[in-house]
Structures are given as structure tokens and as C-alpha cells.
Write an enzyme that holds these catalytic residues in place. Structure first.
Site, PDB file in Angstrom:
ATOM      1  N   ARG A 160      56.584  46.887  35.948  1.00 38.05           N
ATOM      2  CA  ARG A 160      55.495  47.705  36.452  1.00 38.05           C
ATOM      3  C   ARG A 160      55.975  48.540  37.638  1.00 38.05           C
ATOM      4  O   ARG A 160      56.598  48.006  38.543  1.00 38.05           O
ATOM      5  CB  ARG A 160      54.321  46.829  36.956  1.00 38.05           C
ATOM      6  CG  ARG A 160      53.511  46.041  35.945  1.00 38.05           C
ATOM      7  CD  ARG A 160      52.738  46.817  34.909  1.00 38.05           C
ATOM      8  NE  ARG A 160      52.268  48.151  35.244  1.00 38.05           N
ATOM      9  CZ  ARG A 160      51.147  48.453  35.915  1.00 38.05           C
ATOM     10  NH1 ARG A 160      50.360  47.496  36.347  1.00 38.05           N
ATOM     11  NH2 ARG A 160      50.797  49.703  36.133  1.00 38.05           N
ATOM     12  N   HIS A 216      52.514  49.484  42.705  1.00 39.85           N
ATOM     13  CA  HIS A 216      51.135  49.986  42.712  1.00 39.85           C
ATOM     14  C   HIS A 216      50.260  49.125  43.595  1.00 39.85           C
ATOM     15  O   HIS A 216      50.551  47.961  43.857  1.00 39.85           O
ATOM     16  CB  HIS A 216      50.557  50.028  41.291  1.00 39.85           C
ATOM     17  CG  HIS A 216      50.519  48.681  40.629  1.00 39.85           C
ATOM     18  ND1 HIS A 216      51.611  48.157  39.952  1.00 39.85           N
ATOM     19  CD2 HIS A 216      49.555  47.743  40.553  1.00 39.85           C
ATOM     20  CE1 HIS A 216      51.308  46.958  39.486  1.00 39.85           C
ATOM     21  NE2 HIS A 216      50.060  46.670  39.837  1.00 39.85           N
ATOM     22  N   TYR A 245      52.886  38.446  43.538  1.00 39.25           N
ATOM     23  CA  TYR A 245      51.486  38.283  43.929  1.00 39.25           C
ATOM     24  C   TYR A 245      51.240  36.858  44.417  1.00 39.25           C
ATOM     25  O   TYR A 245      51.849  35.907  43.923  1.00 39.25           O
ATOM     26  CB  TYR A 245      50.555  38.523  42.734  1.00 39.25           C
ATOM     27  CG  TYR A 245      50.393  39.957  42.318  1.00 39.25           C
ATOM     28  CD1 TYR A 245      49.361  40.745  42.828  1.00 39.25           C
ATOM     29  CD2 TYR A 245      51.242  40.530  41.382  1.00 39.25           C
ATOM     30  CE1 TYR A 245      49.188  42.054  42.420  1.00 39.25           C
ATOM     31  CE2 TYR A 245      51.079  41.849  40.969  1.00 39.25           C
ATOM     32  CZ  TYR A 245      50.046  42.602  41.486  1.00 39.25           C
ATOM     33  OH  TYR A 245      49.880  43.898  41.085  1.00 39.25           O
ATOM     34  N   TYR A 249      57.684  44.891  39.689  1.00 37.31           N
ATOM     35  CA  TYR A 249      57.891  43.519  39.173  1.00 37.31           C
ATOM     36  C   TYR A 249      57.941  43.525  37.649  1.00 37.31           C
ATOM     37  O   TYR A 249      57.374  44.404  37.005  1.00 37.31           O
ATOM     38  CB  TYR A 249      56.811  42.573  39.696  1.00 37.31           C
ATOM     39  CG  TYR A 249      55.384  42.944  39.324  1.00 37.31           C
ATOM     40  CD1 TYR A 249      54.830  42.564  38.105  1.00 37.31           C
ATOM     41  CD2 TYR A 249      54.588  43.666  40.207  1.00 37.31           C
ATOM     42  CE1 TYR A 249      53.533  42.898  37.774  1.00 37.31           C
ATOM     43  CE2 TYR A 249      53.283  44.003  39.879  1.00 37.31           C
ATOM     44  CZ  TYR A 249      52.761  43.615  38.661  1.00 37.31           C
ATOM     45  OH  TYR A 249      51.478  43.956  38.337  1.00 37.31           O
ATOM     46  N   HIS A 305      46.170  48.008  43.633  1.00 36.53           N
ATOM     47  CA  HIS A 305      44.905  48.026  42.897  1.00 36.53           C
ATOM     48  C   HIS A 305      43.787  48.470  43.837  1.00 36.53           C
ATOM     49  O   HIS A 305      43.694  47.978  44.964  1.00 36.53           O
ATOM     50  CB  HIS A 305      44.573  46.642  42.354  1.00 36.53           C
ATOM     51  CG  HIS A 305      45.558  46.133  41.349  1.00 36.53           C
ATOM     52  ND1 HIS A 305      45.361  46.261  39.991  1.00 36.53           N
ATOM     53  CD2 HIS A 305      46.747  45.509  41.495  1.00 36.53           C
ATOM     54  CE1 HIS A 305      46.385  45.723  39.350  1.00 36.53           C
ATOM     55  NE2 HIS A 305      47.256  45.258  40.230  1.00 36.53           N
TER      56      HIS A 305
END
Lengths: 193, 236
Positions: B152, B155, B103, B142, B157
């Protein structure tokens, strides 16, 4: 009369906002365009200017530095989405700082009609999002200097000993203080909406 | 259109008290929620128009000088209410990791490279039929520190408003067949398998553009049913 209805579609379940939302939802530090900020009422909006500030705490009393609060409110006349009024949307968004602190600057909302014709005291409706919350928490901010609180139909649903967690206290500097305690002693009242 | 907001569908949501996801341990309220009658404060909500979305906000691959690395994808679908009617002109905000699972957020310490051509944030308004469309890069999985060797699943959000405070939801869209599903306590916090499946997008050849990008469909159902007259009691 009755209307034949097909079975409802099933809701899309909620998931946590996670820790990394800021560059999309509260992107000031990233140079992004903000949808909404802590400044809810642009210049020219009618009403008494107020500031609300506080800290979000977890169950250990540790400040929550990665929460987002959203506020929703009526204007000073108790109206939602009223046309005009200098573009007042009634919607605020605030990210907590590393110290868990947030603030909102807005106008004091007016009283408005509630269930069964009762009047609701002025309040903000609040969503709390954070890592570790799989679905937002809903609460309300009332004001300690509003006489209408005693007759408010929603406050009346809250056990008396917990009611104070929903009421912002005005300090000598005129700023309202409203802390959010997610868990444990002094836990903020959250609503099933 | 006058909507009501029944509570019957809410059991689809995860509980905040989901201890396998360790961040919930000190953050989930311990007191029961207090049932709130729906007043004007809850049945109203902010309205966002075209001013909230700029040209190009829905194409996350064109926000920088060059093209981001990774697998280009199209994510589209419809936003519907519980009666299956489209939710038109409603705002969707998305954010995600880059193709390497990193991110842009300053606190993301995963040692995967940032991509100077990818931020990972987008916005769109649904059209009159409730449709939306994003162009982006497939995010990478990640690691995180929830438990030993925790990862995770990939995905995106999604944040949606819908017509009222009651329809507000933030969720995550997943990709079909992800092998990390059984091990992810955030995905598994939704206890009903059918409800979990509703967060998994569907690969769709119709949405896929030849020589360009794979397509995924992801429909979202928000709270709200049409107000209907209540049945009158009949005298017998």
C-alpha cells in the site's frame, strides 16, 4: 428566476475503511474515547427502548468480522437533532465482533414525513463500512410490527420479493433481528443515495 | 443554509465491484442499488461539537510520554462543499500506520516494529472557515496480501461527516509522487485520473515549519450545493 452559479467543485472520492479502523473509530478495546457507541439513547431519553442485533455476512455466508455500522434516526417523536431530549443524538456506531455480530440499543423512532407528503414508517438509516467496500453501503432498518410499513414510500420502491431484507423481525425475547447480507442469496437492499 | 445533494458528482467514487481489490469479490453487492429519494432521514445528520474533540487530539505526536519515531509532518487543509463554501465545525477523524508501516490494530501482523510513542489516531473540528490541521508522523508503506508483492502506498485514513447522512465519507489521503500508485488497486479503483489526484496531498512550503515539520495541504470536497430557486416557466 435563475441564479448564475460557477461550476461545482469535484467531490473527494471515497476509499475503503480498511481492516484497521477500530483503534480510531471504535476504540473501546484500545482504551480510546468513543465518539458514539451501540448505546444510542442515554438514560432519560423518551421513547420505547429497543434492541436490534444481527450478523453481517459476505457472499459466501461467512461472517464479516471487520465491519462498522453507523445508524442514524429520528427520536420517538419523529424529530432529528431535537433540542433537549436528554442529549439524544440519534447516532450510533457499532463494530462487528469476530463472529460478525453487532447490536444497537436505542429508542424506537417515530414516523416522519417523506416525499410528497407521504408518511415514512419508523426506520433507522444505516451505513455499512468494511474492508472490501470502497464506498459505504446505505440501507434502512424497518420494524416488522409497524403497520405503517405498507404505506411507506421508500419500501414501495423496493421489489416486493426483496422488501423483507429491510425489515427487522422481533423475536419472542423482544429483540429485533436484522442481518446484513452483502452479496448473493437474500442480499440486503442497498440504496443509491 | 439549505442544501441540496445532486447526484451528478458521484461518478468520482470507485465502484464497490472492483475485482482487482480482492476483498471486494465476496463483499460487493451483486444487485443494483435502488435509487433513494432524499428524505429528512438523509438530509439530516449527526452534529458533533467541541465535546467530541479533546485538547491535543489533533497532535498525534504528543499522545504518549515520548516523541514518536519518523518524519514529523503537518497536514492541513479546508473542508468545502460542492459550491466551494467552507464546511465549518465539522468533525474529522484520522488514523494511520506508524513510520515503519505498522498499525496499532491487533490484527496487523506486518513484522515492523510498533512505536510505544505512537498510536496513530486523531480528531479535529474544522474552524469557521472549514480549516483543519493535524500534526503527525509520515506513515510508512506496508505490504498486504492482495496479490504477490502487494504494497500500500503511504496513506492517512480520513473520516468526515459534513452536514448530513449524504455528505458522510471515509477516504484516504496519499502523498505526492508515491511510486506505488500504479500498483495499488485501492487507489486505482478510482477510474478517473483527475479524481485520483484529488486524494493526493500537496507539499506546501507555507505549511512547513522551519526546523520542525514538513507541511502538506489536503482539501476535501463534500456533497452539498446551495438550494436555489427553480426557474419559473414563462408564458409566451
Amino acid at each position: 428566476m435563475s441564479i448564475d452559479r460557477k461550476a461545482p467543485l469535484e467531490l473527494t472520492p471515497s476509499q475503503t475503511i480498511g481492516p484497521f479502523f477500530a483503534y480510531a473509530l471504535t476504540p473501546r478495546a484500545y482504551g480510546g474515547k468513543e465518539l458514539a457507541t451501540e448505546q444510542v439513547a442515554p438514560e432519560g431519553v423518551a421513547g420505547e427502548r429497543i434492541r436490534i442485533e444481527g450478523v453481517v455476512y459476505d457472499g459466501d455466508g461467512v461472517p464479516v468480522g471487520d465491519a462498522m455500522l453507523e445508524t442514524w434516526q429520528a427520536d420517538a417523536e419523529g424529530r432529528f437533532n431535537a433540542a433537549g431530549n436528554a442529549g439524544f443524538t440519534g447516532f450510533g456506531r457499532a463494530e462487528t465482533s469476530a463472529e460478525g455480530a453487532y447490536f444497537i440499543e436505542t429508542v424506537r423512532p417515530g414516523a416522519l414525513l417523506g416525499p410528497n407528503g407521504a408518511m415514512q414508517a419508523p426506520h433507522l438509516t444505516v451505513s455499512v463500512f468494511a474492508r472490501g467496500l470502497l464506498i459505504r453501503l446505505a440501507t434502512r432498518i424497518y420494524f416488522d410490527d409497524e403497520p405503517g410499513n405498507t404505506a411507506d414510500p421508500v419500501l414501495a420502491l423496493v421489489p416486493e420479493e426483496r422488501r423483507a431484507t429491510l425489515i427487522a423481525r422481533r423475536g419472542a425475547d423482544g429483540v429485533y433481528r436484522f442481518d446484513v447480507r452483502l452479496q448473493g442469496e437474500g442480499e440486503t437492499v442497498f440504496f443509491d443515495v | 443554509m439549505s442544501l441540496i445533494f445532486p447526484r451528478t458528482g458521484l461518478q468520482a467514487h470507485p465502484l464497490n465491484n472492483s475485482p482487482e481489490y480482492r476483498s471486494t469479490l465476496k463483499r460487493a453487492p451483486s444487485q443494483p442499488l435502488i435509487l433513494l429519494p432524499h428524505t429528512l432521514s438523509e438530509t439530516s445528520g449527526p452534529v458533533f461539537g467541541h465535546a467530541a474533540v479533546a485538547e491535543g487530539d489533533s497532535d498525534l505526536t504528543r499522545q504518549h510520554a515520548g516523541e514518536p519515531l519518523g518524519e514529523r509532518i503537518i497536514v492541513s487543509g479546508r473542508v468545502l462543499d460542492e459550491d466551494g463554501r467552507p464546511v465549518p465545525h465539522t468533525l474529522i477523524e484520522i488514523w494511520q500506520a506508524n513510520a515503519g508501516g505498522r498499525y496499532v490494530h491487533v490484527k496487523d501482523q506486518h513484522p515492523a516494529p510498533l512505536d510505544p510513542n505512537f498510536t496513530g489516531a486523531g480528531r479535529a473540528l474544522t474552524d469557521a472557515e472549514g480549516r483543519y490541521r493535524f500534526v503527525t508522523i509520515k506513515p510508512g508503506a506496508y505490504p498486504w496480501r492482495n496479490h504477490h508483492n502487494a504494497w500500500r502506498p503511504a496513506h492517512i485514513h480520513f473520516s468526515l461527516f459534513g452536514p448530513s447522512f449524504l455528505s458522510r465519507v471515509i477516504t484516504q489521503m496519499y502523498f505526492p509522487g508515491d511510486p506505488l500508485f500504479p500498483f495499488d488497486p485501492i487507489f486505482q479503483s478510482i477510474t478517473d485520473a483527475k479524481a485520483r489526484e484529488r486524494l493526493v496531498s500537496r507539499f506546501d512550503l507555507q505549511t512547513t515549519e522551519p526546523e520542525w515539520a514538513l507541511g502538506y495541504q489536503f482539501d476535501i470536497v463534500l456533497r452539498g450545493r446551495e438550494m436555489t430557486p427553480t426557474e419559473e416557466p414563462h408564458e409566451h
